[in-house]
Motif scaffolding. Structure first.
Motif, PDB file in Angstrom:
ATOM      1  N   VAL A  47     -59.327  -8.407   1.162  1.00 55.18           N
ATOM      2  CA  VAL A  47     -58.361  -7.606   0.373  1.00 55.18           C
ATOM      3  C   VAL A  47     -56.889  -7.725   0.615  1.00 55.18           C
ATOM      4  O   VAL A  47     -55.969  -8.311  -0.172  1.00 55.18           O
ATOM      5  CB  VAL A  47     -58.648  -6.153   0.283  1.00 55.18           C
ATOM      6  N   PRO A  48     -56.725  -7.869   1.958  1.00 54.98           N
ATOM      7  CA  PRO A  48     -55.153  -7.938   2.316  1.00 54.98           C
ATOM      8  C   PRO A  48     -54.805  -9.290   1.859  1.00 54.98           C
ATOM      9  O   PRO A  48     -53.404  -9.580   1.592  1.00 54.98           O
ATOM     10  CB  PRO A  48     -54.841  -7.708   3.925  1.00 54.98           C
ATOM     11  N   TYR A  49     -55.581 -10.182   1.996  1.00 54.91           N
ATOM     12  CA  TYR A  49     -55.255 -11.697   1.711  1.00 54.91           C
ATOM     13  C   TYR A  49     -55.272 -11.980   0.339  1.00 54.91           C
ATOM     14  O   TYR A  49     -54.623 -12.923  -0.031  1.00 54.91           O
ATOM     15  CB  TYR A  49     -56.526 -12.669   2.598  1.00 54.91           C
ATOM     16  N   LEU A  50     -56.001 -11.350  -0.633  1.00 57.59           N
ATOM     17  CA  LEU A  50     -56.189 -11.699  -1.678  1.00 57.59           C
ATOM     18  C   LEU A  50     -54.642 -10.775  -2.502  1.00 57.59           C
ATOM     19  O   LEU A  50     -54.291 -11.312  -3.422  1.00 57.59           O
ATOM     20  CB  LEU A  50     -57.275 -11.018  -2.611  1.00 57.59           C
ATOM     21  N   LEU A  51     -54.303 -10.020  -1.517  1.00 60.16           N
ATOM     22  CA  LEU A  51     -52.754  -9.568  -2.287  1.00 60.16           C
ATOM     23  C   LEU A  51     -51.830 -10.149  -1.559  1.00 60.16           C
ATOM     24  O   LEU A  51     -50.510  -9.765  -1.679  1.00 60.16           O
ATOM     25  CB  LEU A  51     -52.815  -7.944  -1.731  1.00 60.16           C
ATOM     26  N   GLY A 170     -56.800  -2.137  -6.294  1.00 57.70           N
ATOM     27  CA  GLY A 170     -56.958  -3.211  -5.721  1.00 57.70           C
ATOM     28  C   GLY A 170     -56.935  -4.365  -6.580  1.00 57.70           C
ATOM     29  O   GLY A 170     -56.764  -4.448  -7.878  1.00 57.70           O
ATOM     30  N   PRO A 171     -57.356  -5.482  -6.132  1.00 54.03           N
ATOM     31  CA  PRO A 171     -57.287  -6.869  -6.824  1.00 54.03           C
ATOM     32  C   PRO A 171     -58.521  -6.960  -8.058  1.00 54.03           C
ATOM     33  O   PRO A 171     -59.426  -6.238  -7.570  1.00 54.03           O
ATOM     34  CB  PRO A 171     -57.531  -8.023  -5.863  1.00 54.03           C
ATOM     35  N   CYS A 172     -58.300  -7.682  -9.028  1.00 56.44           N
ATOM     36  CA  CYS A 172     -59.250  -7.389 -10.017  1.00 56.44           C
ATOM     37  C   CYS A 172     -58.895  -8.698 -11.315  1.00 56.44           C
ATOM     38  O   CYS A 172     -57.850  -9.127 -11.073  1.00 56.44           O
ATOM     39  CB  CYS A 172     -59.492  -6.174 -10.795  1.00 56.44           C
ATOM     40  N   PHE A 208     -61.726 -14.043 -11.400  1.00 51.17           N
ATOM     41  CA  PHE A 208     -59.909 -14.660 -11.202  1.00 51.17           C
ATOM     42  C   PHE A 208     -59.542 -13.663 -11.129  1.00 51.17           C
ATOM     43  O   PHE A 208     -58.983 -12.853 -11.796  1.00 51.17           O
ATOM     44  CB  PHE A 208     -60.020 -15.518 -12.357  1.00 51.17           C
ATOM     45  N   MET A 209     -58.912 -13.580  -9.723  1.00 56.75           N
ATOM     46  CA  MET A 209     -58.124 -12.175  -9.368  1.00 56.75           C
ATOM     47  C   MET A 209     -56.661 -12.573 -10.007  1.00 56.75           C
ATOM     48  O   MET A 209     -55.879 -13.101  -9.157  1.00 56.75           O
ATOM     49  CB  MET A 209     -58.066 -12.097  -7.856  1.00 56.75           C
ATOM     50  N   TYR A 219     -52.127  -2.478 -14.497  1.00 61.72           N
ATOM     51  CA  TYR A 219     -52.396  -3.638 -14.102  1.00 61.72           C
ATOM     52  C   TYR A 219     -51.115  -4.723 -14.048  1.00 61.72           C
ATOM     53  O   TYR A 219     -50.324  -5.058 -14.910  1.00 61.72           O
ATOM     54  CB  TYR A 219     -53.325  -4.556 -14.841  1.00 61.72           C
ATOM     55  N   THR A 220     -50.734  -5.168 -12.750  1.00 57.17           N
ATOM     56  CA  THR A 220     -49.636  -5.979 -12.659  1.00 57.17           C
ATOM     57  C   THR A 220     -50.091  -7.422 -11.972  1.00 57.17           C
ATOM     58  O   THR A 220     -51.059  -7.555 -11.318  1.00 57.17           O
ATOM     59  CB  THR A 220     -48.543  -5.588 -11.635  1.00 57.17           C
ATOM     60  N   PRO A 221     -49.678  -8.504 -12.579  1.00 54.65           N
ATOM     61  CA  PRO A 221     -49.957  -9.819 -12.251  1.00 54.65           C
ATOM     62  C   PRO A 221     -49.885 -10.069 -10.533  1.00 54.65           C
ATOM     63  O   PRO A 221     -48.747  -9.470 -10.059  1.00 54.65           O
ATOM     64  CB  PRO A 221     -49.028 -10.976 -12.851  1.00 54.65           C
ATOM     65  N   LEU A 222     -50.776 -10.558 -10.011  1.00 50.77           N
ATOM     66  CA  LEU A 222     -50.601 -10.980  -8.531  1.00 50.77           C
ATOM     67  C   LEU A 222     -49.534 -12.047  -8.512  1.00 50.77           C
ATOM     68  O   LEU A 222     -49.547 -12.799  -9.150  1.00 50.77           O
ATOM     69  CB  LEU A 222     -52.126 -11.322  -7.874  1.00 50.77           C
ATOM     70  N   LYS A 223     -49.040 -12.049  -7.310  1.00 52.85           N
ATOM     71  CA  LYS A 223     -48.112 -13.255  -6.899  1.00 52.85           C
ATOM     72  C   LYS A 223     -48.743 -14.479  -6.716  1.00 52.85           C
ATOM     73  O   LYS A 223     -48.184 -15.309  -7.479  1.00 52.85           O
ATOM     74  CB  LYS A 223     -47.220 -12.681  -5.756  1.00 52.85           C
TER      75      LYS A 223
END
Length: 596
Positions: A47-51, A170-172, A208-209, A219-223
């Motif tokens: 999770v921390p790395y996906l973020l 979390g990521p989704c 696809f995270m 829901y906000t787009p991941l960097k």
């Protein structure tokens, strides 16, 4: 015919050939997602790395991860459901995205060098979109380029093609799933991948995270969009071997044989006893992995320990249904350890603990079972007179409260006699029981612990010392945001914007242990909330307290409004050790600590 160990090896080999670094699977107890009891998916440890946090092994990773899901534990016993399973995964941390992920999935599945599934047997699904989130036409176009015709590309809604987050936040993102046509006849004109008739078998899921869901549901787009792809080992091997059930593969062959030796019978998938064989096999494997995990969970009445206790006890009861009277789970665990010792050496390392805890829990529960089942049988004649065939929740709670008999087993016994249990009535009685336990004899005061045992009371007292120490080290902005106390550890959430440094953690430990060494007296007085504040007592969650409150003072060190209970002096607490400091949510940190 490919085996579970061969599939695991092929998968890792394939993705290493695509530039992925192999990493080790992690503990069944999540490090980075405190919203769930167990690791339910391969993505939890990442999770921390996906973020966005850099992973030391790079941006392309592959692994195999042990997972547990207990949401449908009651379905275990059918040919496919498992509580423990293995997931194969590959990851892109802001590196490649949909085009490479789907192409590599297709290659691994269809290339004769790898799995060699015929291309014309493959169908896929993609996210159909919803308000605010577009349809995944990008994935659909990639599938067409790879040779999947339009009629085998299906657009499905969120419940089918959206993944995550694993907990509340979390990521989704959207996913694309791959299905193998088993050759069975369609169940009707609407039959499609995702239908439960058995014609289509899901073999892979590419997630696809693209978004992060926050605590407010936004829901906000991941960097850096990430990819989480993978397959379940047990179900995939069953499909590749042409087996009807995961229990027909070598993952369970030796375990089922061991159960047969214990009961003096033979596993027959179609016999009435087959369900009990499968439940024991699954639950013995799951409990072996939990007890053998570095997370060191043991049977208890709370959290992950309660889940472990429940599955062990369910296995024991089904052992009795097969005619097994004495201890048998340690022997089954030995077979599980032998089957998985290669990929999971921790099972061998922790063999002694696994066998000892299983034997102890079996002994405890056999005594509970005998008492509880005897009482149920005494109730049964009157229960069967009820034309509605419903057992009252009040009676079910009596079995729980008086004999420690789990409600789940009461429901199973009732079902075997053609009855149901009034679960809402039971839940209401259980809720009242919890409230009375918290309030104790002084019900005018809100708060307190669900567990009033000696160990939990010590941990509750330690949270007062921890709270004050955090304010001394980090500043007066620190305020409690929640806590969870068990007989094994404390979990404490507090307001603070940044991760604590190792020096800060060490300093907090030193301050707490100094107050323990001073053997400070713990005193209590009843005052109004306003008087408590005037005296400088910390009053947390003020809206939860009544007009009169308890103020607990720990010597000259801390003063806090609290419902109790507490120890009489700090010298009995033992050594305070912080095991982990991590993020709980935005602006809130979480500490897990133990008393040694």
């Amino acid at each position: 015919m490919i085996t579970i160990h061969e599939l695991r090896g092929k998968y890792i080999e394939f993705f290493k050939s695509k530039g992925h670094a192999e990493i080790s699977g992690k503990s069944l107890i999540p490090d980075n997602d405190p919203t769930v009891l167990f690791t339910t998916a391969g993505m939890h440890p990442l999770v921390p790395y996906l973020l966005g946090e850099p992973h030391p092994a790079g941006k392309r990773l592959t692994d195999y991860q042990k997972c547990i899901r207990t949401g449908d534990i009651d379905a275990v016993g059918d040919p496919s459901h498992l509580t423990f399973f293995e997931m194969l995964g590959n990851w892109s941390l802001g590196d490649y995205f949909k085009e490479e992920a789907l192409a590599w999935s297709f290659e691994f599945l269809t290339d004769p060098k790898w799995l060699g599934i015929p291309k014309d047997k493959l169908s896929v699904t993609v996210f159909a979109g919803e308000e605010g989130i577009p349809r995944d036409d990008v994935s659909a176009e990639i599938w067409k380029k790879l040779g999947i015709p339009e009629e085998r590309i299906h657009y499905l809604p969120r419940q089918d093609n959206w993944w995550g987050p694993a907990g509340e936040t979390g990521p989704c993102g959207p996913d694309s799933e791959m299905f193998v046509d088993t050759g069975k006849a369609a169940c009707g004109p609407e039959c499609r991948p995702g239908c439960h008739c058995g014609k289509y078998f899901e073999v892979w899921n590419d997630v696809f995270m693209q978004y992060n869901k926050d605590s407010e549901g936004r829901y906000t787009p991941l960097k850096a969009p990430c990819v989480d792809t993978g397959m379940g080992i047990e179900r995939t091997v069953a499909m590749l071997q042409g087996k009807k059930s995961v229990y027909d593969t070598e993952a369970f062959t030796d375990v089922l044989a061991a159960i047969g030796r214990a009961c003096g019978g033979t596993y027959d998938a179609d016999a009435e006893s087959g369900k009990s064989f499968r439940i024991i096999a699954d639950h013995a494997r799951t409990s072996t992995f939990i007890l053998g995990d570095p997370g060191a969970v043991t049977p208890s009445n709370v959290g992950a320990g309660y889940v472990l206790r429940r599955i062990i006890r369910r296995a024991v009861r089904h052992g009795r249904k097969l005619g097994i009277e004495g201890s048998f789970l340690p022997g089954i665990a030995e077979v599980v350890i032998a089957t998985y010792a290669g990929p999971y050496p921790e099972l061998t390392e922790n063999r002694g603990r696994i066998l000892e805890e299983l034997a102890k829990e079996e002994a405890k529960f056999l005594e509970t079972l005998q008492k509880g089942e005897h009482e149920f049988e005494k109730m049964l004649p009157n229960l069967l007179k009820n034309p509605r065939k419903v057992m009252s929740g009040r009676l079910a709670f009596k079995l729980y409260d008086t004999y420690g008999f789990p409600i789940e087993l009461t429901e199973e016994l009732a079902a075997e006699s053609g009855m149901t249990v009034d679960r809402p009535e039971f839940d209401e009685a259980f809720k009242k029981h919890q409230e009375l336990s918290r309030a104790g004899s002084e019900q005018v005061f809100k708060g307190g612990l669900a567990d009033h045992g000696e160990a939990a009371v010590k941990y509750h007292t330690a949270t007062h010392l921890l709270h004050k120490a955090l304010r001394l080290v980090l500043g007066d902005h620190v305020a409690q945001r929640g806590s969870n106390i068990t007989a094994e550890r404390l979990r404490f959430d507090f307001s603070h914007p940044d991760p604590m440094t190792p020096e800060q953690i060490r300093k907090v430990e030193e301050i707490v242990n100094e107050q323990i060494r001073r053997d400070l007296p713990v005193s209590m007085k009843v005052v109004t909330l306003e008087e408590a504040k005037a005296e400088g007592a910390m009053a947390l969650f003020g809206e939860k307290y009544g007009e009169s409150v308890k103020v607990y003072s720990v010597g000259d060190f801390s003063k806090e409004v609290c419902g109790g209970p507490h120890v009489e002096h700090t010298g009995i607490l033992g050594k305070f050790v912080i095991q982990k400091e991590q993020s709980s949510s935005a602006g809130v940190r979480r500490i897990r600590a133990v008393l040694e």
